[in-house]
Design a protein around this motif. Structure first.
Motif, mmCIF file in Angstrom:
data_model
loop_
_atom_site.group_PDB
_atom_site.id
_atom_site.type_symbol
_atom_site.label_atom_id
_atom_site.label_comp_id
_atom_site.label_asym_id
_atom_site.label_seq_id
_atom_site.Cartn_x
_atom_site.Cartn_y
_atom_site.Cartn_z
ATOM 1 N N LEU A 26 -17.512 -2.529 -6.436
ATOM 2 C CA LEU A 26 -17.661 -1.231 -5.780
ATOM 3 C C LEU A 26 -19.135 -0.900 -5.561
ATOM 4 O O LEU A 26 -19.531 -0.461 -4.473
ATOM 5 N N ARG A 27 -19.981 -1.111 -6.574
ATOM 6 C CA ARG A 27 -21.400 -0.824 -6.444
ATOM 7 C C ARG A 27 -22.052 -1.666 -5.365
ATOM 8 O O ARG A 27 -22.840 -1.175 -4.552
ATOM 9 N N LEU A 28 -21.727 -2.949 -5.340
ATOM 10 C CA LEU A 28 -22.368 -3.842 -4.380
ATOM 11 C C LEU A 28 -21.943 -3.531 -2.947
ATOM 12 O O LEU A 28 -22.782 -3.508 -2.027
ATOM 13 N N VAL A 29 -20.653 -3.286 -2.736
ATOM 14 C CA VAL A 29 -20.163 -3.022 -1.379
ATOM 15 C C VAL A 29 -20.718 -1.708 -0.851
ATOM 16 O O VAL A 29 -21.156 -1.624 0.306
ATOM 17 N N CYS A 30 -20.725 -0.681 -1.683
ATOM 18 C CA CYS A 30 -21.247 0.619 -1.247
ATOM 19 C C CYS A 30 -22.750 0.536 -0.996
ATOM 20 O O CYS A 30 -23.260 1.123 -0.026
ATOM 21 N N ALA A 31 -23.470 -0.187 -1.840
ATOM 22 C CA ALA A 31 -24.910 -0.345 -1.641
ATOM 23 C C ALA A 31 -25.198 -1.086 -0.336
ATOM 24 O O ALA A 31 -26.119 -0.730 0.411
ATOM 25 N N ALA A 32 -24.409 -2.115 -0.041
ATOM 26 C CA ALA A 32 -24.588 -2.860 1.206
ATOM 27 C C ALA A 32 -24.376 -1.960 2.413
ATOM 28 O O ALA A 32 -25.146 -1.997 3.388
ATOM 29 N N ALA A 33 -23.337 -1.122 2.371
ATOM 30 C CA ALA A 33 -23.057 -0.223 3.484
ATOM 31 C C ALA A 33 -24.197 0.777 3.682
ATOM 32 O O ALA A 33 -24.632 1.033 4.808
ATOM 33 N N ILE A 34 -24.711 1.324 2.591
ATOM 34 C CA ILE A 34 -25.803 2.298 2.674
ATOM 35 C C ILE A 34 -27.050 1.668 3.287
ATOM 36 O O ILE A 34 -27.673 2.236 4.193
ATOM 37 N N LEU A 35 -27.416 0.479 2.825
ATOM 38 C CA LEU A 35 -28.633 -0.165 3.315
ATOM 39 C C LEU A 35 -28.504 -0.600 4.771
ATOM 40 O O LEU A 35 -29.461 -0.505 5.545
ATOM 41 N N LEU A 36 -27.332 -1.085 5.158
ATOM 42 C CA LEU A 36 -27.140 -1.489 6.554
ATOM 43 C C LEU A 36 -27.268 -0.296 7.495
ATOM 44 O O LEU A 36 -27.844 -0.404 8.585
ATOM 45 N N ALA A 164 -24.728 -10.142 -1.151
ATOM 46 C CA ALA A 164 -24.177 -9.950 -2.496
ATOM 47 C C ALA A 164 -22.775 -9.350 -2.420
ATOM 48 O O ALA A 164 -21.867 -9.757 -3.160
ATOM 49 N N ALA A 165 -22.594 -8.373 -1.531
ATOM 50 C CA ALA A 165 -21.275 -7.755 -1.374
ATOM 51 C C ALA A 165 -20.249 -8.773 -0.884
ATOM 52 O O ALA A 165 -19.093 -8.782 -1.337
ATOM 53 N N LEU A 166 -20.672 -9.638 0.043
ATOM 54 C CA LEU A 166 -19.762 -10.675 0.563
ATOM 55 C C LEU A 166 -19.376 -11.655 -0.532
ATOM 56 O O LEU A 166 -18.191 -12.007 -0.680
ATOM 57 N N VAL A 167 -20.357 -12.091 -1.326
ATOM 58 C CA VAL A 167 -20.075 -13.029 -2.420
ATOM 59 C C VAL A 167 -19.128 -12.389 -3.432
ATOM 60 O O VAL A 167 -18.166 -13.014 -3.890
ATOM 61 N N ALA A 168 -19.382 -11.123 -3.768
ATOM 62 C CA ALA A 168 -18.517 -10.432 -4.719
ATOM 63 C C ALA A 168 -17.104 -10.268 -4.165
ATOM 64 O O ALA A 168 -16.114 -10.393 -4.896
ATOM 65 N N THR A 169 -17.001 -9.994 -2.862
ATOM 66 C CA THR A 169 -15.688 -9.830 -2.241
ATOM 67 C C THR A 169 -14.912 -11.144 -2.267
ATOM 68 O O THR A 169 -13.708 -11.167 -2.567
ATOM 69 N N LEU A 170 -15.599 -12.235 -1.961
ATOM 70 C CA LEU A 170 -14.938 -13.538 -1.994
ATOM 71 C C LEU A 170 -14.540 -13.933 -3.409
ATOM 72 O O LEU A 170 -13.546 -14.634 -3.615
ATOM 73 N N THR A 171 -15.321 -13.463 -4.391
ATOM 74 C CA THR A 171 -15.086 -13.857 -5.783
ATOM 75 C C THR A 171 -14.003 -13.021 -6.450
ATOM 76 O O THR A 171 -13.068 -13.559 -7.057
ATOM 77 N N VAL A 172 -14.134 -11.702 -6.356
ATOM 78 C CA VAL A 172 -13.208 -10.825 -7.087
ATOM 79 C C VAL A 172 -12.485 -9.831 -6.191
ATOM 80 O O VAL A 172 -11.595 -9.118 -6.656
ATOM 81 N N GLY A 173 -12.860 -9.782 -4.914
ATOM 82 C CA GLY A 173 -12.289 -8.791 -4.012
ATOM 83 C C GLY A 173 -10.778 -8.731 -3.991
ATOM 84 O O GLY A 173 -10.192 -7.646 -4.128
ATOM 85 N N PRO A 174 -10.081 -9.867 -3.820
ATOM 86 C CA PRO A 174 -8.613 -9.816 -3.747
ATOM 87 C C PRO A 174 -7.969 -9.185 -4.977
ATOM 88 O O PRO A 174 -6.879 -8.602 -4.887
ATOM 89 N N ALA A 175 -8.648 -9.287 -6.128
ATOM 90 C CA ALA A 175 -8.063 -8.759 -7.360
ATOM 91 C C ALA A 175 -8.381 -7.291 -7.591
ATOM 92 O O ALA A 175 -7.727 -6.638 -8.416
ATOM 93 N N VAL A 176 -9.385 -6.750 -6.896
ATOM 94 C CA VAL A 176 -9.827 -5.388 -7.209
ATOM 95 C C VAL A 176 -9.592 -4.378 -6.086
ATOM 96 O O VAL A 176 -9.568 -3.169 -6.345
#
Length: 271
Positions: A26-36, A164-176
């Motif tokens: 959640l932190r990584l995805v939201c941070a990515a959206a804010i910075l973009l 980082a958000a993409l890597v986290a999504t590929l790693t744990v995204g489906p489960a969270v």
């Protein structure tokens, strides 16, 4: 450092609702959206080496965030932060010469005092996650300095965070993803500003301006800040050995980092 530890303390409250991996994602995805949205980086202005460094930084940031959140879910905040600090300490010692290489000894004493292995009740998996995060933090420091040198402003961060958000999504995204609700996503947006947007941006700017010795000496205060915030916000009361252990780690960090200084680099063009 205060933003980091406050953000981690707030994240602990989310772990019960969405898990450690969910809080990290959640932190990584939201941070990515804010910075973009705020920075809107133009990749065409990056050099090839700068772009590669930013992508590598993103992958390391994802690993660092996921591993450390897993450690915090199993260990007191101060203990996890002190173990993680062995990463920057290792970088400092690897670059040092002579007697400076002796600084891992007090750091090792600190780790033993923190973990109290003779009691047989330390969460070894949590320690493993924290040490893995320490290795990632070492890579994060080196790559952040590289990105800061090659990319103007915080454009490099605006590329590394979506990676980082993409890597986290590929790693744990489906489960969270199924655990997320509109309320939690809103909390995540606010939390992402506190951690990682503000501290990561400040660290990038600091590594561009400070010598390695000055940056490392300041960063060595983080385990102590973590101990204080863990006490005040989370009610994690350390025993005397834990306080002494963090003191040893902090002292080792200060001593090791004072032996090195950063080489001068050409100033970046702001155009």
């Amino acid at each position: 450092m205060t933003c980091v530890q406050l953000g981690l303390a707030v994240s602990v409250g989310l772990i019960d609702r969405i898990g450690a991996d969910g809080a990290a994602w959640l932190r990584l995805v939201c941070a990515a959206a804010i910075l973009l949205v705020l920075v809107r980086p133009r990749i065409t202005t990056f050099s090839r080496s700068g772009l590669v460094a930013a992508i590598a930084l993103g992958a390391v940031t994802a690993a660092l965030t996921l591993l450390f959140m897993a450690a915090v879910a199993r260990l007191p905040l101060g203990t996890a932060s002190a173990l993680e600090f062995l990463g920057p300490l290792g970088v400092a010692v690897a670059r040092a010469r002579g007697k400076a290489r002796l600084w891992p000894l007090p750091a090792a004493v600190g780790v033993v005092l923190l973990t109290e292995p003779w009691l047989g009740r330390i969460d070894l998996l949590g320690v493993g996650f924290a040490l893995a995060a320490a290795a990632c933090w070492a890579g994060y420091i080196l790559l952040t300095q590289r990105v800061g040198d090659e990319v103007a402003g915080i454009n490099g961060l605006a590329v590394s965070m979506p990676v980082a958000a993409l890597v986290a999504t590929l790693t744990v995204g489906p489960a969270v993803i199924d655990r997320m609700t509109p309320q939690i996503l809103l909390i995540g947006l606010g939390l992402a500003i506190l951690l990682p947007v503000v501290p990561f941006a400040l660290e990038l700017l600091a590594l561009r301006r400070l010598t390695t010795a000055a940056f490392g000496t300041l960063m060595s205060l983080e385990p102590a800040i973590a101990l204080l915030i863990g006490l005040v916000l989370l009610g994690q009361v350390p025993n005397l050995l834990a306080v002494l252990g963090i003191g040893f780690v902090v002292a080792a960090g200060v001593g090791a980092e004072r032996t090195g200084a950063r080489e001068e680099i050409e100033p970046l063009s702001v155009a």
